[in-house]
Design a protein around this motif. Structure first.
Motif, mmCIF file in Angstrom:
data_model
loop_
_atom_site.group_PDB
_atom_site.id
_atom_site.type_symbol
_atom_site.label_atom_id
_atom_site.label_comp_id
_atom_site.label_asym_id
_atom_site.label_seq_id
_atom_site.Cartn_x
_atom_site.Cartn_y
_atom_site.Cartn_z
ATOM 1 N N UNK A 193 3.492 -1.809 6.361
ATOM 2 C CA UNK A 193 4.531 -0.842 6.042
ATOM 3 C C UNK A 193 4.144 0.004 4.831
ATOM 4 N N UNK A 194 3.424 -0.566 3.895
ATOM 5 C CA UNK A 194 3.110 0.116 2.646
ATOM 6 C C UNK A 194 1.799 0.898 2.682
ATOM 7 N N UNK A 195 0.919 0.571 3.583
ATOM 8 C CA UNK A 195 -0.375 1.244 3.640
ATOM 9 C C UNK A 195 -0.244 2.630 4.244
ATOM 10 N N UNK A 196 -1.056 3.547 3.725
ATOM 11 C CA UNK A 196 -1.072 4.894 4.292
ATOM 12 C C UNK A 196 -1.850 4.897 5.608
ATOM 13 N N UNK A 197 -3.022 4.258 5.611
ATOM 14 C CA UNK A 197 -3.804 4.102 6.840
ATOM 15 C C UNK A 197 -3.496 2.728 7.401
ATOM 16 N N UNK A 198 -2.745 2.700 8.457
ATOM 17 C CA UNK A 198 -2.179 1.460 8.964
ATOM 18 C C UNK A 198 -3.050 0.742 9.982
ATOM 19 N N UNK A 199 -4.073 1.385 10.492
ATOM 20 C CA UNK A 199 -4.823 0.833 11.615
ATOM 21 C C UNK A 199 -5.398 -0.557 11.318
ATOM 22 N N UNK A 200 -6.073 -0.719 10.189
ATOM 23 C CA UNK A 200 -6.680 -1.998 9.833
ATOM 24 C C UNK A 200 -5.614 -3.064 9.600
ATOM 25 N N UNK A 201 -4.573 -2.702 8.868
ATOM 26 C CA UNK A 201 -3.506 -3.669 8.583
ATOM 27 C C UNK A 201 -2.801 -4.102 9.867
ATOM 28 N N UNK A 202 -2.587 -3.168 10.779
ATOM 29 C CA UNK A 202 -1.931 -3.518 12.041
ATOM 30 C C UNK A 202 -2.831 -4.384 12.919
ATOM 31 N N UNK A 203 -4.134 -4.146 12.863
ATOM 32 C CA UNK A 203 -5.063 -4.982 13.620
ATOM 33 C C UNK A 203 -5.049 -6.404 13.075
ATOM 34 N N UNK A 204 -5.055 -6.555 11.756
ATOM 35 C CA UNK A 204 -4.974 -7.877 11.146
ATOM 36 C C UNK A 204 -3.647 -8.554 11.487
ATOM 37 N N UNK A 205 -2.575 -7.781 11.481
ATOM 38 C CA UNK A 205 -1.253 -8.302 11.837
ATOM 39 C C UNK A 205 -1.241 -8.801 13.274
ATOM 40 N N UNK A 206 -1.808 -8.031 14.172
ATOM 41 C CA UNK A 206 -1.850 -8.407 15.584
ATOM 42 C C UNK A 206 -2.656 -9.695 15.782
#
Length: 146
Positions: A64-77
């Motif tokens: 939610x806080x990151x500007x570039x969400x792709x990496x964070x969303x991949x880690x979340x998934x």
């Protein structure tokens, strides 16, 4: 900012708060059931499931806080999928049929099925919300020219 952009922003914020809410409900339910697992799993599988759930929550906040969400969303998934597999492992080992550290005397299979189903539905709901978020972010990214 146009009306459409404002509408998309409010929908995204609302969807993220819905994910927070569903994940909190799942973590509460998991903690309730994990407290009934066998005592010898207190620092084993129970701890891994708790950590996976807490890590998932932390990664939601990070995404939610990151500007570039792709990496964070991949880690979340990935962490969410690990949570799903750990819950299934606990079910396959029969730990959902325990109450207060001991196997239930009456209808342990029904209890295990009911508890696992409740947790699995919560994990699936969270997974659908994460998948929708990933789809929205990946769909909004500009395409690279080849």
């Amino acid at each position: 900012m146009s009306e459409r952009q404002r509408g998309n922003l409010s929908t995204a914020i609302h969807a993220e708060s819905r994910l927070d809410h569903r994940l909190l409900l799942l973590i509460k339910l998991l903690n309730t059931y994990l407290n009934h697992f066998p005592k010898h799993e207190k620092y084993g599988l129970c701890l891994q499931i708790r950590n996976a759930a807490y890590d998932t929550y932390g990664l939601v906040i990070e995404a939610q806080k990151r500007h570039y969400k792709k990496t964070a969303l991949t880690q979340l998934d990935i962490r969410h999928e690990q949570l799903r597999m750990l819950v299934r492992l606990a079910y396959e080992m029969g730990y959902f049929a325990f109450k207060n550290g001991a196997l239930v005397d009456q209808a342990p299979e029904q209890l295990a099925e009911r508890r696992y189903h409740a947790v699995a539905v919560g994990v699936d709901d969270v997974g659908r919300l994460i998948g929708g978020w990933i789809g929205a972010v990946m769909g909004a990214e500009p395409r690279k020219k080849q």
